[in-house]
Design an enzyme around this catalytic site. Structure first.
Site, PDB file in Angstrom:
ATOM      1  N   GLU A   1       0.832  -1.215   0.000  1.00  5.01           N
ATOM      2  CA  GLU A   1       0.000   0.000   0.000  1.00  5.01           C
ATOM      3  C   GLU A   1       0.862   1.259   0.000  1.00  5.01           C
ATOM      4  OE1 GLU A   1      -2.326  -1.610   3.346  1.00  5.01           O
ATOM      5  OE2 GLU A   1      -4.075  -0.915   2.218  1.00  5.01           O
TER       6      GLU A   1
ATOM      7  N   GLU B   1      -3.903  -9.487   3.382  1.00  6.68           N
ATOM      8  CA  GLU B   1      -4.677  -9.186   4.589  1.00  6.68           C
ATOM      9  C   GLU B   1      -5.842 -10.138   4.816  1.00  6.68           C
ATOM     10  OE1 GLU B   1      -3.458  -6.946   2.500  1.00  6.68           O
ATOM     11  OE2 GLU B   1      -2.916  -5.091   3.528  1.00  6.68           O
TER      12      GLU B   1
HETATM   13  N1  T1G Z   1       4.374  -8.197  11.520  1.00  6.14           N
HETATM   14  C1  T1G Z   1       5.097  -8.653  12.561  1.00  6.14           C
HETATM   15  N2  T1G Z   1       5.948  -9.673  12.466  1.00  6.14           N
HETATM   16  C2  T1G Z   1       6.091 -10.240  11.265  1.00  6.14           C
HETATM   17  C3  T1G Z   1       5.367  -9.802  10.135  1.00  6.14           C
HETATM   18  C4  T1G Z   1       4.482  -8.718  10.299  1.00  6.14           C
HETATM   19  N3  T1G Z   1       3.764  -8.229   9.281  1.00  6.14           N
HETATM   20  N4  T1G Z   1       5.722 -10.570   9.085  1.00  6.14           N
HETATM   21  C5  T1G Z   1       6.623 -11.431   9.541  1.00  6.14           C
HETATM   22  N5  T1G Z   1       6.851 -11.241  10.849  1.00  6.14           N
HETATM   23  C6  T1G Z   1       7.796 -11.971  11.707  1.00  6.14           C
HETATM   24  C7  T1G Z   1       7.385 -13.415  11.917  1.00  6.14           C
HETATM   25  O1  T1G Z   1       6.477 -13.523  13.006  1.00  6.14           O
HETATM   26  C8  T1G Z   1       8.712 -14.070  12.211  1.00  6.14           C
HETATM   27  O2  T1G Z   1       9.030 -13.804  13.555  1.00  6.14           O
HETATM   28  C9  T1G Z   1       9.691 -13.283  11.337  1.00  6.14           C
HETATM   29  O3  T1G Z   1       9.033 -12.035  11.027  1.00  6.14           O
HETATM   30  C10 T1G Z   1      10.039 -13.968  10.036  1.00  6.14           C
HETATM   31  O4  T1G Z   1       8.817 -14.367   9.397  1.00  6.14           O
HETATM   32  C11 T1G Z   1      -2.619  -1.607   6.803  1.00  6.14           C
HETATM   33  C12 T1G Z   1      -3.099  -3.844   8.355  1.00  6.14           C
HETATM   34  C13 T1G Z   1       7.029 -11.645   5.127  1.00  6.14           C
HETATM   35  C14 T1G Z   1       6.522 -13.610   3.629  1.00  6.14           C
HETATM   36  O5  T1G Z   1       0.356 -10.506   6.209  1.00  6.14           O
HETATM   37  O6  T1G Z   1       3.747 -13.456   5.080  1.00  6.14           O
HETATM   38  O7  T1G Z   1      -0.301  -4.584   6.496  1.00  6.14           O
HETATM   39  O8  T1G Z   1       8.675 -16.054  14.499  1.00  6.14           O
HETATM   40  O9  T1G Z   1       9.170 -16.820   9.666  1.00  6.14           O
HETATM   41  O10 T1G Z   1       8.984 -17.435   5.890  1.00  6.14           O
HETATM   42  O11 T1G Z   1      -3.524  -3.059   5.213  1.00  6.14           O
HETATM   43  O12 T1G Z   1       6.370 -13.507   7.337  1.00  6.14           O
HETATM   44  O13 T1G Z   1      10.950 -15.288  13.882  1.00  6.14           O
HETATM   45  O14 T1G Z   1       9.764 -14.228  15.820  1.00  6.14           O
HETATM   46  O15 T1G Z   1       7.249 -15.887   8.301  1.00  6.14           O
HETATM   47  O16 T1G Z   1      10.679 -15.611   5.301  1.00  6.14           O
HETATM   48  C15 T1G Z   1       0.104  -7.794   6.098  1.00  6.14           C
HETATM   49  C16 T1G Z   1       2.932 -11.519   6.920  1.00  6.14           C
HETATM   50  C17 T1G Z   1       0.022  -7.236   7.471  1.00  6.14           C
HETATM   51  C18 T1G Z   1       2.729 -10.475   5.877  1.00  6.14           C
HETATM   52  C19 T1G Z   1       8.332 -13.739   5.394  1.00  6.14           C
HETATM   53  N6  T1G Z   1       1.310  -8.514   5.960  1.00  6.14           N
HETATM   54  N7  T1G Z   1       4.231 -12.120   6.820  1.00  6.14           N
HETATM   55  O17 T1G Z   1       8.237 -15.150   5.458  1.00  6.14           O
HETATM   56  O18 T1G Z   1       9.683 -15.642   7.520  1.00  6.14           O
HETATM   57  S1  T1G Z   1      -1.482  -6.408   7.752  1.00  6.14           S
HETATM   58  C20 T1G Z   1       1.356  -9.837   6.028  1.00  6.14           C
HETATM   59  C21 T1G Z   1       4.538 -13.079   5.931  1.00  6.14           C
HETATM   60  C22 T1G Z   1      -1.336  -4.923   7.001  1.00  6.14           C
HETATM   61  C23 T1G Z   1      -2.492  -2.923   6.124  1.00  6.14           C
HETATM   62  C24 T1G Z   1      -2.605  -4.107   6.983  1.00  6.14           C
HETATM   63  C25 T1G Z   1       5.893 -13.698   6.030  1.00  6.14           C
HETATM   64  C26 T1G Z   1       6.932 -13.152   5.037  1.00  6.14           C
HETATM   65  P1  T1G Z   1       9.654 -14.909  14.503  1.00  6.14           P
HETATM   66  P2  T1G Z   1       8.656 -15.789   8.733  1.00  6.14           P
HETATM   67  P3  T1G Z   1       9.456 -16.023   5.984  1.00  6.14           P
END
Ligand code: T1G
Ligand code: NAD
Length: 699
Positions: A106, A126
């Protein structure tokens, strides 16, 4: 919270967003970006701004960990950064690498331009967290990518790679070679070309297929079963066509906030963290040594052995497949081949790749030939004396360091380890689910004697096989199947008490289960559990209620789909269940024999009766340490038994209902029925006003 830095390269200001590991927008970070943007605006030498992520360059969006706690008063948000970018007279060039997801994408969409390295993935995932994008994604993406492409990305949440994103108009350039250099060069070109630097908000969304919303809505409604987020996503994208941009942004935000506050979103966020927690096993870290597994052998080429062999071949690991019955072995190899051929026909895999994989599976006729394998998985019939015999034979032929795993569904793996005392440290359970080449779940059963190295090696292997591994302790049925017993028991009791198979299946699918329990039984085959009930008959407490419904169906040869009849009837060649009056009559007869008065049973009661035994047994499993955490139990039920992900799994769902309420119902059922004694942990948590999540937090 992380921070943001500003450097300058000629006329280009470079803002680097830094919040390891994935540069998520934690509180404080938007404020830091805003400050750097303001500095860049104020610096007359800067004519364009490159915005990028530190480390591997990802921007994973909002900080999911910070959800549920209020955003600090007065602290700027991602939306403030987006507003500042759109007001910037100097063009801002988002420079994408790794994953740019959710709020990350975004942010990029609000910039004047977007460039990315070839391997970048962009997406609005999301929906998988139970809400639509909340920072303008549903309004800007359709304006850049067209309505159809945006709708698909937002409703399904699946990311696309950089070349595809460029084709859709989301990216302005895909950069090979050094990304930052390429981005700065791109910025130079834009500076030279001069304004206007168009924004997504200024464009009109393009719609090619006027039926797309109706068709998508119908598809979503068909599979929604009470799930809200996918439809909320659709409504938001529709707004991009129907109302002016700023109004669209406002309304998207309102829908986003309502969804964020929902039980569905709490559940999905819980699952996000549960999937990451499950990989963590106390005592196992980067320093734990892991044995490489270059070759495997499987003993028993039945339903499971053949599926497991396929898993190894798919992962590129050579595997020998052994069966004492040469016909079974031939049948297995023919089955494996025909399955790959089917996948080739459907275009899922290239013919040459299929041949390569089949080539990795070597049928062998004698147990001696498993010698040399790094890992042997036993998958013979579920009979302890037979498994003992196989383990003894393996002891004589396996290499010294070989790991020996059993695919048993229920049996005592500690006992199997004792059969091979010299190798005790290398014996574990690997409980695959059927069909093994399809199901992602794997219960790794940790025997009392297994070394951390053996466990870590199997977990590392599971990852290579693409499995979601959950560590379970040894007990009858481990996590999943142990819980399943109470579920299927109540199904049979409910049938006797007056519910029909259709009513039971409808109540549980309406709740969100992937399939109803009667349909599942018909699919899996009623004879399997029948054989087990007969074998375990001597263990049954005769004073406790027992339902003979399923046994009586089996006595009639009704084993489910494979015999054309089970709880339902099946027309030849069809998998569609047809209610069968014969079954109704049989159930009524069994009920009468037991003196049960039949009554109408409401869907809510069916759901409680079937699912509360799962919660109660789950509490025991957690208390006994069979599962490391409640959320691991959730992972098992979502990935192995079709429990709805958007309800967060059995234990999270129970927390949402409230353990005091769950406990009260179980205690009431305990007064009049067998099998309902509340688990001590459940009673304790309920009386303390706590949930299973509190147990996880304390661990
Ligand atoms: N927030 C906080 N922690 C996150 C995170 C996030 N968005 N994404 C990953 N982590 C942490 C995860 O918990 C782990 O921590 C470490 O990073 C590595 O992740 C306004 C409201 C990016 C593809 O849904 O899909 O934006 O366990 O083991 O396999 O509209 O993480 O090591 O302590 O998964 O290489 C939308 C979610 C948010 C992306 C990487 N974003 N993340 O995968 O590593 S909502 C998502 C992923 C939002 C807006 C809205 C994947 C990854 P720990 P990992 P990976
Ligand atoms: P199956 O009946 O389809 O196959 C078992 C195979 O073992 C047969 O081909 C048989 O010939 C072979 N076998 C018997 N004795 C042998 C011996 N001494 N040496 C070599 N091969 C021998 O059984 P299945 O459904 O594949 O189940 C195998 C194991 O996996 C069982 O322990 C079962 O509980 C477990 N399991 C089954 C499922 C499932 O859904 N079917 C799921 C998970 C685990």
């Amino acid at each position: 919270m992380g921070g943001a830095g500003l450097e300058r390269d000629g006329a280009v200001g470079i803002i680097t967003i830094d919040n390891p590991p994935v540069n998520a927008m934690s509180p404080g970070l938007p404020g830091a970006i805003l400050a750097r943007l303001a500095e860049a605006q104020a610096d007359d030498a800067v004519e364009a701004v490159v915005l990028r992520g530190a480390g591997k360059g990802a921007l994973a969006g909002a900080d999911i960990r910070s959800f549920g706690t209020p955003w600090p008063e007065g602290e700027p948000t991602l939306r403030d950064v987006i507003a500042a970018i759109e007001l910037s007279a100097k063009p801002v060039i988002a420079t994408l690498a790794g994953y740019w997801l959710g709020g990350g994408l975004e942010l990029a969409l609000s910039c004047h331009y977007r460039v990315a390295s070839r391997k970048t993935q962009v997406g609005q995932p999301e929906v998988a967290l139970g809400f639509p994008p909340g920072a303008g994604g549903t309004q800007r993406l359709p304006r850049l990518a067209g309505v159809e492409a945006a709708l698909a990305m937002i409703v399904d949440g699946t990311p696309v790679d950089a070349p595809e994103a460029a084709e859709k108009g989301i990216l302005d350039r895909v950069i090979d070679g050094d990304l930052l250099e390429g981005a700065v060069a791109f910025a130079g070109e834009r500076i030279a070309a001069g304004p206007p630097h168009a924004l997504a908000r200024e464009r009109t969304p393009e719609l090619r297929d006027p039926d797309i919303f109706a068709a998508t809505r119908e598809r979503l409604e068909r599979r929604a079963r009470g799930q809200r987020a996918p439809l909320a996503c659709l409504e938001c994208v529709e707004l991009a066509l129907e109302v002016p941009f700023d109004e669209g942004i406002r309304r998207e935000r309102a829908i986003f906030e309502a969804c964020m506050a929902s039980a569905e979103s709490r559940a999905l966020r819980h699952v996000f963290f549960a999937e990451r927690a499950v990989r963590k096993v106390p005592g196992i870290g980067k320093e734990t040594s892991v044995r490489p597994i270059e070759s495997a052998a499987i003993v028993g080429a039945g339903t499971m052995g053949r599926g497991i062999a396929t898993c190894f071949a798919n992962a590129g690991i050579s595997v020998r497949l052994m069966d004492s019955d040469s016909q079974a072995l031939e049948h297995a190899m023919a089955g494996i081949r025909s399955e790959y051929e089917g996948r080739v026909k459907r275009g899922r895999i290239a013919a040459a790749d299929a041949e390569d994989r089949i080539g990795l599976i070597e049928p062998i006729e004698t147990l001696e030939r498993v010698a040399g394998a790094d890992l042997v998985i036993e998958a013979v019939f579920e009979e302890m004396p037979l498994k003992e015999e196989v383990f003894r034979a393996l002891d004589a032929v396996c290499d010294e360091g070989a790991i020996i795993a059993s695919n048993t569904s229920y049996l005592d793996v500690n006992h199997l380890a004792d059969i091979v005392p010299r190798r005790r440290g290398n014996v574990l359970g690997m409980h695959f689910f059927s069909p093994a080449q399809v199901m992602r779940l794997l219960e790794v059963v940790r025997t009392d004697s297994a070394t951390l190295e053996a466990l870590a090696s199997v977990l590392a292997l599971a990852k290579r096989l693409g499995k979601l591994a959950v560590v379970a302790g040894v007990c009858h049925g481990f996590i999943g199947n142990r819980m399943l017993e109470g579920y299927t028991r109540e199904v049979r009791f409910l049938l006797e008490e007056g519910a029909s198979p259709v009513e039971i299946d409808a109540a549980l699918t309406a709740f969100g289960m992937a399939m109803g329990p009667c349909s599942v039984a018909d699919l899996a085959g009623l004879d399997v559990s029948w054989r087990k009930r007969k074998a375990d008959a001597h263990l049954r407490d005769p004073a406790k209620r027992y339902s003979a419904v399923a046994d009586r169906l089996c006595e009639l040869g009704r084993f489910g789909q494979k015999t054309g009849a089970g709880y339902y009837r099946y027309e030849p060649g069809s998998r569609a269940p047809v209610p069968d009056p014969e079954v109704d009559a049989l159930i009524a007869e069994v009920a009468a024999e037991s003196g049960i008065e039949r009554r109408a049973i409401a869907a809510d009661e069916i759901v409680e009766r079937c699912l509360y035994p799962l919660v109660n047994e789950g509490a025991r499993i957690l208390d006994e340490g069979i599962a490391l955490r409640a959320s691991d139990i959730d992972i098992v039920w979502i990935n192995g038994y079709g429990f709805p992900r958007w309800r967060g799994g059995v234990m999270h769902w129970a927390d949402e209902v409230g353990l005091d309420a769950v406990h009260a119902t179980i205690a009431r059922l305990d007064e009049s029925g067998d099998h309902w004694e509340p688990a001590p942990l459940l009673s304790r948590l309920a009386s303390e006003g706590k949930g299973f999540a509190d147990v996880d937090r304390a661990a």
